[in-house]
Write an enzyme that holds these catalytic residues in place. Structure first.
Site, PDB file in Angstrom:
ATOM      1  N   LYS A  49      69.317   4.044   0.333  1.00 52.07           N
ATOM      2  CA  LYS A  49      70.585   4.051   1.084  1.00 52.07           C
ATOM      3  C   LYS A  49      71.535   2.989   0.533  1.00 52.07           C
ATOM      4  CE  LYS A  49      68.419   6.060   5.072  1.00 52.07           C
ATOM      5  NZ  LYS A  49      67.492   5.864   6.170  1.00 52.07           N
ATOM      6  N   GLN A  93      66.209   1.885  10.619  1.00 52.08           N
ATOM      7  CA  GLN A  93      65.261   2.726   9.889  1.00 52.08           C
ATOM      8  C   GLN A  93      64.048   3.034  10.769  1.00 52.08           C
ATOM      9  OE1 GLN A  93      65.742   4.037   6.709  1.00 52.08           O
ATOM     10  NE2 GLN A  93      63.903   5.203   7.242  1.00 52.08           N
ATOM     11  N   ASP A 116      73.520   7.857  12.204  1.00 51.05           N
ATOM     12  CA  ASP A 116      72.304   8.671  12.102  1.00 51.05           C
ATOM     13  C   ASP A 116      72.294   9.781  13.159  1.00 51.05           C
ATOM     14  OD1 ASP A 116      70.387   8.596  10.152  1.00 51.05           O
ATOM     15  OD2 ASP A 116      69.205   6.964  11.032  1.00 51.05           O
TER      16      ASP A 116
END
Ligand code: NAP
Length: 280
Positions: A49, A93, A116
């Site tokens: 990322k 994450q 996300d």
């Protein structure tokens, strides 16, 4: 022989598009990525990322914190990032180490920065389809791939194998929104092959190598393999790629199919967060 849906090439085009738009902003978009603990796979994902951000003109801040930090202090860090106006997007994450409740952590992210698309407000808006909202990255990436290869789901029978909140369910919702007739299969589905053989578009998101063999696929079907299974240093999907590519019309490889598209959608969501709107 099937046409290979090239996620790497399409993701690159999307990153270039994101960069062109990011450059025009008064300040570059900034993505805060929080990594809790030392899970090796998570570290690879976070590093990828960071590299994607570099390619897109997005500033990334990786907050790598010890697994012992604790939920309360993790949530404090998220609250602090919520208030920093230069931070466009925040991502934690997953999976989190034991002792953390992912729901509590994800709910702490401001919906305006929820790149996300896991916050319940984002999810609710997504399912209602009425309010612009961030789209979940993996299913959105699959839809981009279908569009890029001019595969129109309208009127097709789409079968989604896997029903998780982050992949299978939103995948089925996006296909339904594009007027496909959708069947969702899961662990309790009886005679999986009887469903998959009826699929014009077959999307598989389970995490089991070779779950889908050639005899389970309708000739000329479009096959999208979301699964990621690690076998030593190699990655494999859920579909028997070598056999299925001989009968499908289109198929995604693993790696190089859905994975890069997921990451490209995160970049697009981050750009949109910086633009102050959630959908491109
Ligand atoms: P998950 O939360 O474990 O969900 C797996 C789903 O598959 C569940 O709905 C489960 O059913 C269902 N399932 C399990 N065994 C099955 C079987 N034998 N037949 C039919 N359905 C079965 O996993 P996930 O997060 O959705 O991820 C799925 C896969 O996609 C994993 O390999 C993951 O690594 C990969 N992934 C890839 C990307 C990418 O960018 N390419 C992104 C995210 C995830 P129940 O709900 O009934 O248990």
């Amino acid at each position: 022989m099937a046409i290979i849906l090239d996620g790497n090439a399409l993701a690159k085009r999307i990153r270039i598009h994101v960069k062109k738009r990011a450059i025009l902003l008064p300040a570059p978009p900034e993505l805060a990525v929080i990594l809790v603990g030392n899970d090796p796979a998570s570290q690879v994902y976070v590093d990828n990322k960071r590299k994607d951000c570099e390619k897109c003109g997005i500033i990334s801040h990786v907050h790598h914190v010890d697994a012992t930090l604790g939920e309360a202090r993790l949530i404090s860090l998220i609250h602090q990032l919520n208030t920093q106006s230069e931070i466009s997007g925040i991502l934690v994450q997953m999976p989190l180490p034991e002792g953390y409740n992912p729901q509590n952590v994800l709910h702490a992210i401001s919906p305006e920065k929820d790149v996300d698309a896991f916050h319940p407000l984002t999810v609710g808006n997504f399912y209602l389809g009425s309010t612009p909202t961030f789209l979940p990255c993996t299913p959105a990436g699959v839809m981009e791939l279908l569009d890029a290869y001019e595969i129109d789901p309208q009127g097709k029978h789409a079968v989604v194998v896997g029903a998780s909140n982050i992949v299978g369910k939103p995948m089925a919702t996006l296909l339904l929104a594009r007027n496909a007739t959708v069947t969702t299969c899961h662990i309790y589905t009886q005679n999986l092959a009887s469903h998959t053989r009826n699929a014009d578009i077959l999307v598989v998101a389970v995490g089991k190598v070779n779950l889908i063999t050639a005899d389970m696929v309708k000739p000329s079907a479009v096959v999208i393999d979301i699964g990621i299974n690690r076998e030593g240093d190699t990655l494999r999907g859920d579909v028997d790629f070598e056999a299925v590519k001989k009968i499908a019309s289109h198929i995604t490889p693993v790696p190089g199919g859905v994975g890069p598209m997921t990451r490209a959608m995160l970049m697009r969501n981050t750009l949109n967060a910086a633009l102050g709107r959630s959908r491109d």
